[in-house]
Design an enzyme around this catalytic site. Structure first.
Site, PDB file in Angstrom:
ATOM      1  N   ARG A 130       7.329  -2.910  16.581  1.00 35.33           N
ATOM      2  CA  ARG A 130       8.013  -2.591  15.346  1.00 35.33           C
ATOM      3  C   ARG A 130       8.594  -3.908  14.855  1.00 35.33           C
ATOM      4  O   ARG A 130       9.663  -4.317  15.269  1.00 35.33           O
ATOM      5  CB  ARG A 130       9.125  -1.566  15.611  1.00 35.33           C
ATOM      6  CG  ARG A 130       9.736  -0.971  14.370  1.00 35.33           C
ATOM      7  CD  ARG A 130      10.849  -0.015  14.722  1.00 35.33           C
ATOM      8  NE  ARG A 130      10.396   1.215  15.361  1.00 35.33           N
ATOM      9  CZ  ARG A 130       9.758   2.202  14.730  1.00 35.33           C
ATOM     10  NH1 ARG A 130       9.493   2.093  13.435  1.00 35.33           N
ATOM     11  NH2 ARG A 130       9.392   3.273  15.375  1.00 35.33           N
ATOM     12  N   ARG A 133      -0.467   9.469  17.279  1.00 31.76           N
ATOM     13  CA  ARG A 133       0.362   8.292  17.463  1.00 31.76           C
ATOM     14  C   ARG A 133       0.805   8.136  18.907  1.00 31.76           C
ATOM     15  O   ARG A 133       0.933   7.022  19.403  1.00 31.76           O
ATOM     16  CB  ARG A 133       1.581   8.384  16.542  1.00 31.76           C
ATOM     17  CG  ARG A 133       2.337   7.101  16.517  1.00 31.76           C
ATOM     18  CD  ARG A 133       3.537   7.219  15.640  1.00 31.76           C
ATOM     19  NE  ARG A 133       4.666   6.688  16.367  1.00 31.76           N
ATOM     20  CZ  ARG A 133       5.806   6.380  15.826  1.00 31.76           C
ATOM     21  NH1 ARG A 133       5.995   6.579  14.555  1.00 31.76           N
ATOM     22  NH2 ARG A 133       6.765   5.893  16.541  1.00 31.76           N
ATOM     23  N   LYS A 136       2.574   4.552   1.184  1.00 25.97           N
ATOM     24  CA  LYS A 136       2.974   5.113   2.471  1.00 25.97           C
ATOM     25  C   LYS A 136       2.675   6.601   2.393  1.00 25.97           C
ATOM     26  O   LYS A 136       3.334   7.347   1.685  1.00 25.97           O
ATOM     27  CB  LYS A 136       4.463   4.872   2.716  1.00 25.97           C
ATOM     28  CG  LYS A 136       4.895   5.318   4.087  1.00 25.97           C
ATOM     29  CD  LYS A 136       6.351   4.969   4.343  1.00 25.97           C
ATOM     30  CE  LYS A 136       6.739   5.272   5.790  1.00 25.97           C
ATOM     31  NZ  LYS A 136       6.265   6.580   6.258  1.00 25.97           N
ATOM     32  N   ARG A 155      -0.054   9.803  11.703  1.00 27.84           N
ATOM     33  CA  ARG A 155      -0.824   8.639  12.112  1.00 27.84           C
ATOM     34  C   ARG A 155      -1.977   9.055  13.015  1.00 27.84           C
ATOM     35  O   ARG A 155      -1.781   9.875  13.918  1.00 27.84           O
ATOM     36  CB  ARG A 155       0.119   7.693  12.857  1.00 27.84           C
ATOM     37  CG  ARG A 155      -0.403   6.287  13.050  1.00 27.84           C
ATOM     38  CD  ARG A 155      -0.155   5.470  11.813  1.00 27.84           C
ATOM     39  NE  ARG A 155      -0.543   4.083  12.004  1.00 27.84           N
ATOM     40  CZ  ARG A 155       0.318   3.118  12.312  1.00 27.84           C
ATOM     41  NH1 ARG A 155       1.591   3.385  12.499  1.00 27.84           N
ATOM     42  NH2 ARG A 155      -0.100   1.880  12.431  1.00 27.84           N
ATOM     43  N   GLU A 198       0.836  -1.197   0.000  1.00 27.66           N
ATOM     44  CA  GLU A 198       0.000   0.000   0.000  1.00 27.66           C
ATOM     45  C   GLU A 198       0.873   1.249   0.000  1.00 27.66           C
ATOM     46  O   GLU A 198       2.057   1.186   0.290  1.00 27.66           O
ATOM     47  CB  GLU A 198      -0.983  -0.005   1.173  1.00 27.66           C
ATOM     48  CG  GLU A 198      -0.353  -0.174   2.524  1.00 27.66           C
ATOM     49  CD  GLU A 198      -1.380  -0.463   3.615  1.00 27.66           C
ATOM     50  OE1 GLU A 198      -1.015  -0.333   4.784  1.00 27.66           O
ATOM     51  OE2 GLU A 198      -2.542  -0.813   3.298  1.00 27.66           O
TER      52      GLU A 198
END
Lengths: 247, 554
Positions: B418, B277, B257, B262, B255
């Protein structure tokens, strides 16, 4: 039920006496007058205030309890000009206080009394020394001490019969003596205690300079300060816990 | 628990260098917490230097200076905030500075009411006072905060003062991380670490998880769910390459970026809350997102996405513009006129009472698609075709976004992690200046443009091909390049054109591989066109020798 009319000066004096210690307080709306008791977050300084119904132009109450944001209410009272009257009325349903000053209407949201810090128990102290003096002499003592230190020692020399103020700074010291000639009255007893100027300065702000103030002192004990306002129909008592003297 | 006992535990933990021993010590702390729920929850936060749960963005909102002032007042005669600051400059750490003073000189009135001396400070009292402090607002609130903090320091021993100061200034630093607390909860209450981890992810509240683990055990932990209105940490990506992605997974979910910020959208069926975020509530700053929810959402959901700033034509604006909107507290309407934002959602964590964290990405995306139809939906392509990925990347760049994300289609949503399941395509490590020696005429709309460019490196006096850049160039740019290159056409055969070496492109790439396809014997993986090197001629182009060096150093 609470409905009252009071002079702006009396209202302001009442609020100022309490707001030097706390931002919010509970006000007891008794049949014979107002009662406020509050202590600062560290439980070091306390105020106990009463204002008789006679101090009001008109007064009706039946024992309710409200919680108020003092600075908000002080701001509103500050809108009144000297000599103006302030009308206060509690709306029981909305829990709001309607305030009217001439054409100005203000609706003040009250605070839930349960969310305000608990009212203190008043220590029952038997303090040996009593000093009666004018407010301006307290102001002078506090100012003098504040020049050199953040603490102030208050005491009574029971041998030589005088009231004294000591302040010790890192480099400079201040000493002030007030003999019975300078005072309205002195009842000697053994007394010497150290206090934080942070608190005393705030309390001093609320003490009118031309008022008669009674200090009660002891040996390493809290100080009590009484004075009247609103032509004697209001009474304030401050109580302040001492600091432990390091040497 | 008394605050002094907590301070003693904290001191032991701080003195311990080994991670495993630290977990044991934190476990001891939790076991010693006493029966009251509050205490355990507070301890699980205090030990990390937190006052509030991770999902709660409330702060104490007290400056260091106010903290120094409170310490000074409690410290005794003639200590000023400036003195505390001087000590701090010398000692370097507020805990040690606070511990260096003798507190408690100021007596409380309680000592004179006949109830004996003041009680020892408890963990709960400290917590309650800090909550009061956080909620103080308006004029004079900084003074009130100092008063409240003074009331605590005044009752502290040296050791207590050390950790109180550190908690207040968010400088706990005793070697306890989130993982430590997770492991200690598991050890103290005999529950599996991975279930604690899951519970932490959905609740985002270490205190609550500790309490649930103790009171309700595994069953309770497993019953913890996402809650609308309580943000969870965003899943994060690490840098990676297309090669990494296709080696790890059969297909990659690709997808765009977005060059945005966020956001996590919580919609309870009526009210919308938007979190940044770092889980700050940014609802008021972003009315467009609230309106979007009102218009497009019906069921309660939690969505993960980005907000992008757009200009009047709907083209994205730089990231800074979005941030400007996030920080806006007043005059939002005016800010909105200056810079409009648009949400784009790419993940769906919860729909109508059902948590989707453990569902595969593709299924979550399908749910998202059914919720949003096309509006505000980030397209997800599923492919193993590198050329297709290249094309998506090129389109994303062309549209003004940052490139592409590569995701494992089967992966769960792991809040705060992450991991290798989400890759943001690594930016080019190195660029090469290569000569254009060939091209192809485009197709359809682009039939009159030279489209795919053959790139070569210098090898002595000759040029050897090393790869092609196919896309990533706008129509406008293609027209301009075609103009320039047409003059250099040597021969044409069908769509294929041979060019004399004249124009130099700056090209990014992922890696250099040996390859029989090109005459240089090497090929660039995922080359991208970055620009024309106007300052360079073919004689300045990269040499084969240099390419060999680069390949050797990979």
């Amino acid at each position: 039920m609470f409905k009252a009319i009071v002079s702006a000066e009396t209202l302001s004096s009442t609020l100022d006496s309490v707001s030097v210690l706390v931002d919010e307080c509970k006000i007891h709306l008794e049949e014979d007058g107002l009662q406020i008791r509050a202590v600062d977050p560290a439980n070091v300084g306390m105020v106990d205030l009463s204002l008789e119904a006679a101090a009001f132009e008109s007064y009706e109450a039946d024992g309710g309890l409200i919680g108020v944001d003092l600075s908000r209410l002080e701001d509103i009272a500050g809108m009144a000009e000297s000599g103006q009257l302030v009308q206060l009325e509690l709306d029981e349903e909305t829990r709001k206080l309607h305030i009217q000053i001439d054409g100005l209407e203000y609706t003040l949201a009250l605070i839930d009394p349960d969310s305000i810090r608990q009212e203190p128990d008043i220590p029952d102290l038997d303090l040996p020394a009593e000093v009666i003096l004018e407010g301006k002499d307290i102001n002078r003592s506090v100012k003098a001490a504040d020049m050199v230190s953040d603490h102030i020692a208050l005491g009574v020399d029971d041998a030589d019969e005088f009231f004294y103020v000591n302040a010790e700074g890192d480099t400079d010291d201040v000493h002030l003596e007030l003999t019975p000639d300078d005072l309205i009255d002195l009842q000697v007893g053994s007394a010497h205690s150290l206090f934080s100027l942070d608190y005393l300065k705030d309390m001093n702000k609320a003490i009118p300079t031309d008022t008669e103030v009674t200090l009660e002192l002891g040996e390493e004990f809290p100080i009590k300060m009484h004075f009247g306002f609103a032509e004697g129909q209001g009474q304030v008592t401050y109580m302040l816990a001492p600091r432990i003297q390091s040497d | 628990m008394e605050f002094a006992a907590f301070a003693t535990h904290a001191a032991e933990i701080e003195a311990e260098p080994a991670d495993l021993e630290i977990v044991d010590l934190v476990t001891d702390l939790f076991e010693d917490a006493g029966d009251a729920d509050d205490d355990l929850a507070i301890l699980a936060r205090f030990v990390q230097g937190r006052v509030f749960p991770a999902w709660d963005s409330t702060t104490l909102d007290i400056g260091p200076r106010s903290c120094y002032e409170a310490i000074a007042r409690a410290a005794g005669q003639n200590v000023s905030a400036a003195d505390v600051e001087d000590d701090l400059a010398e000692v370097g750490e507020i805990g040690a500075v606070a511990a260096g003073y003798e507190f408690g000189g100021q007596q409380g009135l309680g000592a004179f009411t006949g109830g004996g001396s003041a009680n020892d400070l408890t963990v709960r009292e400290v917590h309650e006072t800090l909550v009061d402090l956080a909620t103080a607002e308006g004029s004079g609130s900084q003074d009130r905060k100092v008063d409240l903090l003074f009331s605590l320091f005044n009752r502290c021993s040296s050791e207590e003062a050390c950790y109180l100061a550190r908690i207040v200034l968010s400088e706990m630093r005793i070697g306890v991380g989130e993982g430590t607390v997770r492991d200690a909860i598991a050890a103290a209450f005999d529950v599996p670490v991975d279930r604690v981890e899951r519970a932490l992810q959905v609740s985002n509240d270490y205190g609550r998880v500790a309490v649930v683990a103790r009171e309700e055990g595994l069953e309770g932990l497993d019953a913890l769910d996402l809650e609308i209105g309580r943000p969870v940490q965003a899943m994060l990506a690490q840098a990676g390459t297309v090669t990494d992605a296709l080696e790890s997974w059969e297909e990659a979910a690709v997808e765009w970026k977005y060059d945005g910020a966020r956001v996590q959208l919580h919609y309870d069926g009526a009210e919308t809350t938007v979190f940044s975020r770092n889980m700050e509530n940014v609802t008021d700053a972003l009315p467009e997102v609230v309106e979007f929810a009102a218009e497009h959402l019906e069921e309660p959901v939690i969505l993960d996405g980005e907000v992008v700033a757009v200009d009047d034509a709907g083209d994205p604006l730089p990231f800074q513009e979005v941030l400007r909107r996030f920080r806006r507290k007043h005059d939002v309407a005016k800010a909105r006129e200056d810079v409009a934002v648009e949400p784009v959602f790419f993940d769906c964590l919860h729909v109508a009472g059902e948590d989707l964290l453990d569902e595969p990405l593709v299924d979550r995306h399908a749910r998202l698609e059914s919720l949003l139809s096309d509006e505000g939906l980030s397209t997800l392509w599923l492919t193993d075709d590198t050329a297709k990925i290249e094309e998506i990347d090129a389109d994303a760049l062309e549209s003004g976004h940052e490139g592409i994300m590569l995701k494992d289609p089967d992966s769960a949503y792991s809040p705060g992690r992450r991991g290798k399941h989400w890759l943001k395509r690594k930016p080019d490590v190195e660029t090469l200046d290569l000569v254009v020696t060939g091209a192809e005429w485009g197709e359809g709309r682009r039939a009159t443009f030279l489209g795919t460019f053959l790139l070569s490196v210098r090898d002595g006096d000759s040029f050897e091909t090393i790869g092609k850049v196919a896309t990533g160039i706008t129509d406008e740019r293609l027209a301009e390049l075609t103009d320039r290159l047409e003059a250099h056409i040597r021969t044409e055969e069908g769509q294929t054109v041979e060019l004399e070496p004249a124009v130099v492109f700056e090209v990014g790439y992922e890696e250099i591989q040996s390859s029989p396809t090109y005459s240089a014997g090497y090929a660039l993986r995922f080359p991208r066109f970055l620009g024309v090197r106007e300052d360079k001629g073919p004689e300045d182009a990269e040499t084969l020798e240099r390419v060999l060096e680069l390949q050797g150093s990979q």
